[in-house]
Write an enzyme that holds these catalytic residues in place. Structure first.
Site, PDB file in Angstrom:
ATOM      1  N   HIS A 180       5.511   4.913   2.100  1.00  0.00           N
ATOM      2  CA  HIS A 180       5.925   6.052   2.925  1.00  0.00           C
ATOM      3  C   HIS A 180       6.865   5.585   4.046  1.00  0.00           C
ATOM      4  CE1 HIS A 180       3.497   8.878   0.852  1.00  0.00           C
ATOM      5  NE2 HIS A 180       2.338   8.378   1.244  1.00  0.00           N
TER       6      HIS A 180
ATOM      7  N   CYS B  46       0.856  -1.183   0.000  1.00  0.00           N
ATOM      8  CA  CYS B  46       0.000   0.000   0.000  1.00  0.00           C
ATOM      9  C   CYS B  46       0.893   1.235   0.000  1.00  0.00           C
ATOM     10  CB  CYS B  46      -0.864  -0.100   1.249  1.00  0.00           C
ATOM     11  SG  CYS B  46      -1.552   1.409   1.846  1.00  0.00           S
TER      12      CYS B  46
ATOM     13  N   HIS C  47      -0.574  -4.656   5.872  1.00  0.00           N
ATOM     14  CA  HIS C  47      -1.870  -4.683   6.551  1.00  0.00           C
ATOM     15  C   HIS C  47      -3.011  -5.048   5.613  1.00  0.00           C
ATOM     16  CE1 HIS C  47      -1.182  -0.598   4.999  1.00  0.00           C
ATOM     17  NE2 HIS C  47      -2.452  -0.695   4.648  1.00  0.00           N
ATOM     18  N   GLU C  48      -2.691  -5.473   4.381  1.00  0.00           N
ATOM     19  CA  GLU C  48      -3.753  -5.865   3.434  1.00  0.00           C
ATOM     20  C   GLU C  48      -3.506  -7.335   3.134  1.00  0.00           C
ATOM     21  OE1 GLU C  48      -3.406  -3.345  -0.019  1.00  0.00           O
ATOM     22  OE2 GLU C  48      -3.531  -1.509   1.154  1.00  0.00           O
TER      23      GLU C  48
ATOM     24  N   CYS D 234     -13.689   6.566  21.246  1.00  0.00           N
ATOM     25  CA  CYS D 234     -14.129   5.180  21.509  1.00  0.00           C
ATOM     26  C   CYS D 234     -15.449   5.196  22.269  1.00  0.00           C
ATOM     27  CB  CYS D 234     -13.067   4.422  22.298  1.00  0.00           C
ATOM     28  SG  CYS D 234     -11.635   3.935  21.324  1.00  0.00           S
TER      29      CYS D 234
ATOM     30  N   CYS E  34      -8.121   2.085  21.719  1.00  0.00           N
ATOM     31  CA  CYS E  34      -7.840   2.019  23.163  1.00  0.00           C
ATOM     32  C   CYS E  34      -9.074   1.618  23.958  1.00  0.00           C
ATOM     33  CB  CYS E  34      -7.282   3.346  23.656  1.00  0.00           C
ATOM     34  SG  CYS E  34      -8.514   4.667  23.871  1.00  0.00           S
TER      35      CYS E  34
ATOM     36  N   THR F 204       0.973   3.524   2.030  1.00  0.00           N
ATOM     37  CA  THR F 204       1.462   3.759   3.395  1.00  0.00           C
ATOM     38  C   THR F 204       2.779   3.014   3.624  1.00  0.00           C
ATOM     39  OG1 THR F 204      -0.824   3.900   4.104  1.00  0.00           O
ATOM     40  CG2 THR F 204       0.809   3.601   5.837  1.00  0.00           C
TER      41      THR F 204
HETATM   42 ZN   LIG Z   1      -3.268   0.431   3.137  1.00  0.00          ZN
HETATM   43 ZN   LIG Z   2      -9.834   5.230  21.943  1.00  0.00          ZN
END
Ligand SMILES: [Zn+2]
Ligand SMILES: [Zn+2]
Ligand SMILES: NC(=O)c1ccc[n+]([C@@H]2O[C@H](COP(=O)([O-])OP(=O)(O)OC[C@H]3O[C@@H](n4cnc5c(N)ncnc54)[C@H](O)[C@@H]3O)[C@@H](O)[C@H]2O)c1
Length: 337
Positions: free
Chosen positions: A42, A37, A60-61, A96, A90, A39
């Site tokens: 980068h 990706c 992450h894919e 959240c 978190c 990212t």
């Molecule tokens: Zn990605």
């Molecule tokens: Zn959170």
């Protein structure tokens, strides 16, 4: 079983994977495919270095099958085919508490803040798992994460059947937004400056234009009887894209900013006043976007194999990254583990 350990300075060391035993609430996955990706690119060039613990594993894919489970992981068992929603919120911050765990104030992105999927055996929290249906191949399974980004963006845009959407930027994310919006019944125009990507999109039946060669504002006005587009997605991450996004929407039209900018771009706020435009940001995905992405991928409605332009072995990862950054003739590059 191997892993690509990022050493910093555009260097990976591919060596034996050091598996982590799954603790309570965790599973260990035998990874099959992992997409590269922007990212990751980068990170490769030194961005977000303060978030990495070297040697770092990116990715992450992905798709894979569960190899081992820790205690208390519910119904998950070895052999289950899965993909991972790579977010670790978190659970305690205001975002959240408000139910927006995907944009947690302290969000840990797995693959940046935690070790990622470019390793043969990968241990993750079970709450990140989504099941891949039997009919969905592992290559397509590795496309679920970027499809989920597109599903989130299209959902937040509230684009309806019959509406006109313009997508600025036809990389993997932009082209998936175009496909998901089209599946929802929108009439889509994709603007992309890379001719290889313009042709690829056209080959998928997407109406694609190169804004360097055509007057995009005139084209959108012509198609909408002078009204302008109902929705504009900015997915190029470029200054020209950020300027263009305000010139295309109709009165009270919507703009969804998906792209991440290296520097804060200049945006024409006058247009928001003039046409009473609405602006929304869209970041990653929520569980329902992953489920929708899996459903769409499994339905065969998305030409995923045509978007996968390369599959490289783990020891060619750096070559794959360099190929991506040349930007020329690729769309999604997968790594096979
Ligand atoms: Zn990605
Ligand atoms: Zn959170
Ligand atoms: N919101 C999120 O959670 C999220 C998730 C994933 C990616 N992103 C961001 O979305 C963007 C797109 O991701 P990608 O993987 O498809 O990246 P990409 O770099 O492959 O795609 C961007 C495309 O925009 C094109 N482009 C550049 N200038 C243009 C212009 N003026 N007009 C039209 N097209 C232009 C490029 O040729 C390229 O094909 C990136 O900024 C990425 O960081 C955001």
């Amino acid at each position: 079983m191997q892993a690509a350990y990022f050493q910093g300075h555009e260097t990976f060391q591919v060596s034996d994977c050091v598996p982590v035993e799954p603790a309570d609430g965790q599973v260990q996955i035998r990874v099959e495919f992992c997409g590269i990706c922007g990212t990751d690119l980068h990170l490769f060039h030194g961005a977000m270095a303060h978030r990495l613990t070297l040697p770092h594993v990116m990715g992450h894919e992905m798709s894979g099958a569960i190899a081992a489970v820790g205690a208390g992981v519910g119904d998950w068992k070895p052999g289950d085919r899965v993909t991972v929603r790579p977010l670790d919120p978190c659970g305690a911050c205001p975002a959240c508490a408000a139910g927006h765990r995907h944009i947690c104030h302290n969000l840990k992105f797995i693959g940046i803040d935690r070790p990622g999927a470019l390793q043969g055996l990968w241990t993750v929290p079970a709450h990140t798992l989504h099941r891949l249906p039997d009919g969905l191949g592992m290559r397509q399974g590795a496309m679920v994460e970027p499809i989920a980004v597109a599903c989130h963006d299209v959902r937040l845009s509230e684009v309806a059947a019959g509406e006109t959407a313009v997508v600025i930027g036809g990389g993997p994310i932009g082209i998936l937004i175009a496909l998901v919006a089209r599946a929802r019944g929108a009439s889509v125009l994709l603007a992309e400056v890379n001719e290889f990507r313009v042709k690829l999109a056209r080959g998928l039946g997407i109406d694609a234009v190169n804004p360097l060669a055509a007057d995009l504002v005139a084209l959108v006005n012509q198609r909408t009887g002078g009204a302008g587009a109902d929705v504009v997605f900015e997915v190029s991450g470029s200054q020209p894209g950020a300027e263009m996004m305000t010139r295309l929407p109709r009165t009270r039209g919507r703009i969804v900013v998906v792209a991440i900018y290296g520097e804060a771009p200049k945006v024409d706020l006058f247009r928001f006043f003039w046409r009473e435009l609405k602006l929304a940001g869209a970041r990653v995905y929520e569980p329902e976007d992953f489920e929708k992405a899996i459903e769409l991928a499994a339905s065969g409605a998305l030409p995923l194999e045509r978007l996968i332009t390369d599959v490289v072995p783990l020891d060619r990862l750096a070559d794959g990254m360099r190929r991506m950054e040349r930007g020329g003739d690729c769309m999604k590059i997968l790594v096979s583990l």
